[in-house]
Design a protein around this motif. Structure first.
Motif, PDB file in Angstrom:
ATOM      1  N   TYR A  92       0.839  -1.199   0.000  1.00 19.98           N
ATOM      2  CA  TYR A  92       0.000   0.000   0.000  1.00 19.98           C
ATOM      3  C   TYR A  92       0.877   1.252   0.000  1.00 19.98           C
ATOM      4  O   TYR A  92       2.041   1.216   0.383  1.00 19.98           O
ATOM      5  CB  TYR A  92      -0.954   0.007   1.204  1.00 19.98           C
ATOM      6  N   LEU A 116     -10.170   0.559   1.683  1.00 22.70           N
ATOM      7  CA  LEU A 116      -8.707   0.597   1.754  1.00 22.70           C
ATOM      8  C   LEU A 116      -8.234   0.951   3.151  1.00 22.70           C
ATOM      9  O   LEU A 116      -7.153   0.527   3.565  1.00 22.70           O
ATOM     10  CB  LEU A 116      -8.156   1.603   0.738  1.00 22.70           C
ATOM     11  N   SER A 123      -2.993   4.225   3.595  1.00 22.83           N
ATOM     12  CA  SER A 123      -2.897   3.580   2.281  1.00 22.83           C
ATOM     13  C   SER A 123      -2.662   4.575   1.153  1.00 22.83           C
ATOM     14  O   SER A 123      -2.280   4.172   0.054  1.00 22.83           O
ATOM     15  CB  SER A 123      -4.163   2.780   1.986  1.00 22.83           C
TER      16      SER A 123
END
Length: 311
Positions: free
Chosen positions: A77, A129, A136
């Motif tokens: 990420y 996310l 992220s």
């Protein structure tokens, strides 16, 4: 009360009439005291999330929630890490998930690279996310784990360099420190990194984020025993120096090549056997205000000085 008396009276009449007493009594008893029904309560089945992805379950993580906050080797990420991942092309990328609110030049470049490489792109709500990481930066990639390089292969690759340089990490447990050190190694042109398999951090999403994607641009070998790795390096002509308080100041040391530098752990420095097996120890100048530098900071100073001597 009336029911019981009536039944008993009925029994007396049947007995007086010479009927089958046992059958009559049994019938009455059964009517008065019927056998209790067997009520078996089945164990409740655990609730299952119908929306979980089967592949993610196998990997030990959920697409809709964290797996006890455990770092994963299959998730990358952050904008720079994902961008460097796609540029390097070393790993297989299953899909890239981008937040519906993500904007910027890096996002556009990630989308462009993913399309060029025929990688699946998913536009998802930002909260999805956030369950992977609160940082992220609007992009998460589902990837294959990083493939470590075998030590003999790493040595052969490094020896192709004009002045081969490897970095050995002796028990770095903090993934943030590991990521920062790997970033320093890439910045100063190190040919490869050696890390131990046990009692040390491995390459995961945290390391990748801390390195800003640098893990994708350097060969990393993971060994069972650091001292055996040092022996193999010596047999291949490498000098081993330990970054620890020693007799020689690094800036004045005449360094031989091929060279392998050992960086010790955050709290304990180099292990005693690692020190013993080093060809010599080097120091970096510092005031006495603090006892030592952070491992990643120390590695930056050491690698900068060595980079000047490699020119």
């Amino acid at each position: 009360m009336f029911l019981i008396v009536s039944l008993i009276s009925g029994c007396d009449k049947q007995l007086q009439n010479g009927s089958k007493s046992d059958t009559a009594v049994n019938t009455v008893v059964k009517k008065v005291n019927p056998e209790p029904a067997q009520h078996r309560h089945p164990r409740p089945r655990p609730r299952q999330n119908r929306h979980q992805d089967a592949d993610d379950i196998k990997k030990g993580l959920s697409m809709y929630g964290k797996n006890d906050n455990q770092p994963s080797e299959n998730i990358i990420y952050g904008r720079n890490p994902v961008l460097e991942l796609l540029k390097a092309g070393k790993r297989s990328v299953n899909k890239v998930m981008i937040s519906q609110t993500a904007r910027g030049a890096a996002i556009l470049e990630i989308v462009s690279l993913a399309k060029r490489k025929n990688i699946a792109l998913h536009s998802v709500p930002p909260e999805k996310l956030d369950r992977f990481s609160e940082n992220s930066q609007g992009v998460v990639a589902d990837v294959s784990p990083l493939e470590y390089t075998e030590l003999p292969d790493l040595i052969e690759k490094a020896k192709k360099s004009l002045k081969p340089l490897l970095v050995i990490l002796d028990g770095i447990e903090d993934p943030h420190n590991l990521g920062a050190i790997i970033r320093n190694c890439v910045a100063f042109g190190v040919d490869g990194v050696v890390i131990p398999k046990w009692r040390a951090a491995g390459i995961n999403e945290t390391v990748s984020k801390s390195s800003a994607g640098a893990v994708e641009h350097i060969s990393i070998s993971r060994v069972v025993n650091i001292n055996r790795a040092m022996d193999l390096l010596k047999k291949n002509g490498f000098w081993i120096i330990g970054a620890e308080t020693g007799e020689q100041m690094l800036e004045k040391a005449d360094l031989p090549f091929p060279l392998a530098v050992i960086i010790g752990s955050e709290g304990f420095g180099l292990r005693s056997l690692t020190k013993k097996n080093s060809d010599f120890l080097i120091s970096i100048p510092q005031a006495n205000t603090i006892s030592s530098l952070n491992a990643s900071c120390a590695s930056a100073v050491v690698l900068y000085e060595i980079a000047k001597k490699r020119k």
